[in-house]
Design a protein around this motif. Structure first.
Motif, short mmCIF file in Angstrom:
data_model
loop_
_atom_site.label_atom_id
_atom_site.label_comp_id
_atom_site.label_asym_id
_atom_site.label_seq_id
_atom_site.Cartn_x
_atom_site.Cartn_y
_atom_site.Cartn_z
N ASP A 118 0.98 5.28 -10.30
CA ASP A 118 -0.29 5.76 -9.81
C ASP A 118 -0.66 7.13 -10.37
O ASP A 118 -1.79 7.58 -10.23
CB ASP A 118 -0.26 5.81 -8.28
N ALA B 35 0.83 -1.21 0.00
CA ALA B 35 0.00 0.00 0.00
C ALA B 35 0.86 1.26 0.00
O ALA B 35 0.57 2.22 -0.72
CB ALA B 35 -0.93 0.00 1.21
N GLY B 36 1.93 1.25 0.78
CA GLY B 36 2.85 2.39 0.80
C GLY B 36 3.51 2.61 -0.55
O GLY B 36 3.63 3.76 -1.01
N TYR C 8 2.27 1.70 -3.43
CA TYR C 8 1.23 2.16 -4.35
C TYR C 8 1.01 3.66 -4.23
O TYR C 8 0.87 4.37 -5.23
CB TYR C 8 -0.08 1.42 -4.07
N ILE C 9 1.01 4.16 -3.00
CA ILE C 9 0.76 5.58 -2.79
C ILE C 9 1.87 6.44 -3.39
O ILE C 9 1.59 7.49 -3.97
CB ILE C 9 0.59 5.87 -1.28
N VAL C 10 3.11 6.02 -3.27
CA VAL C 10 4.23 6.84 -3.75
C VAL C 10 4.70 6.48 -5.16
O VAL C 10 5.56 7.18 -5.70
CB VAL C 10 5.43 6.77 -2.78
N ASP D 168 -8.96 7.05 -5.00
CA ASP D 168 -8.33 5.76 -4.72
C ASP D 168 -7.09 5.95 -3.86
O ASP D 168 -6.82 5.14 -2.98
CB ASP D 168 -8.04 4.97 -6.00
N ASP D 169 -6.35 7.03 -4.08
CA ASP D 169 -5.20 7.31 -3.22
C ASP D 169 -5.64 7.58 -1.79
O ASP D 169 -5.01 7.11 -0.84
CB ASP D 169 -4.42 8.52 -3.73
N VAL E 227 -6.65 4.24 -0.13
CA VAL E 227 -5.47 3.42 0.20
C VAL E 227 -4.70 4.05 1.35
O VAL E 227 -4.25 3.35 2.27
CB VAL E 227 -4.57 3.22 -1.04
N ALA E 228 -4.55 5.37 1.36
CA ALA E 228 -3.84 6.04 2.45
C ALA E 228 -4.58 5.88 3.78
O ALA E 228 -3.95 5.66 4.82
CB ALA E 228 -3.66 7.52 2.12
N GLU F 132 -4.66 9.60 -11.96
CA GLU F 132 -4.86 11.01 -11.66
C GLU F 132 -4.95 11.84 -12.93
O GLU F 132 -5.71 12.80 -13.02
CB GLU F 132 -3.76 11.57 -10.75
#
Length: 128
Positions: free
Chosen positions: A65, A56-57, A59-61, A79-80, A83-84, A69
């Motif tokens: 991704d 997940a971390g 994916y966020i950075v 979605d961000d 997940v965050a 956007e």
């Protein structure tokens, strides 16, 4: 251990952090290195949850991704955010669960220091 230490939904863990009687944010964050170490040594059963949090971390950075956007601005940001929020809740829940595991473990091993405090358990004396 699965029967005694249950996991909560990551979403509800976000709300529990403000509940009186639960570990504070500083204690939880300080427990992360110990939790990772205990998991790597095979003492703590948080391996799959830690792996999911790492994914997940990432994916966020990740730059991949950025595609949602650019194409779907609102959906890409939602979605961000989801997940965050899951990531934050999972970290809070798993660290609370780990701190409970540490307390239970210190009680069952007389004379062992309480992890994260440097103090010995009350009621136990060090043998000479």
């Amino acid at each position: 251990m699965a029967g005694t230490l249950r996991r909560r939904l990551a979403w509800t863990a976000l709300l529990r952090v403000f509940k009186p009687g639960t570990p504070g944010l500083g204690r939880r964050l300080a427990a992360i290195p110990r939790m990772i170490g205990a998991t790597v040594r095979g003492e703590y059963d948080g391996g799959s949850r830690l792996a999911m949090m790492a994914v997940a971390g990432l994916y966020i950075v990740s730059p991949i991704d950025a595609v949602p956007e650019a194409v779907f601005l609102l959906f890409g940001l939602l979605d961000d955010a989801a997940v965050a929020a899951w990531f934050a809740g999972a970290v809070l829940d798993e660290t609370e669960r780990f701190l409970t595991w540490e307390r239970q473990r210190a009680v069952t091993i007389p004379g062992e220091t309480v992890p994260g405090t440097g103090r010995r358990r009350q009621g136990y004396r060090r043998s000479a």
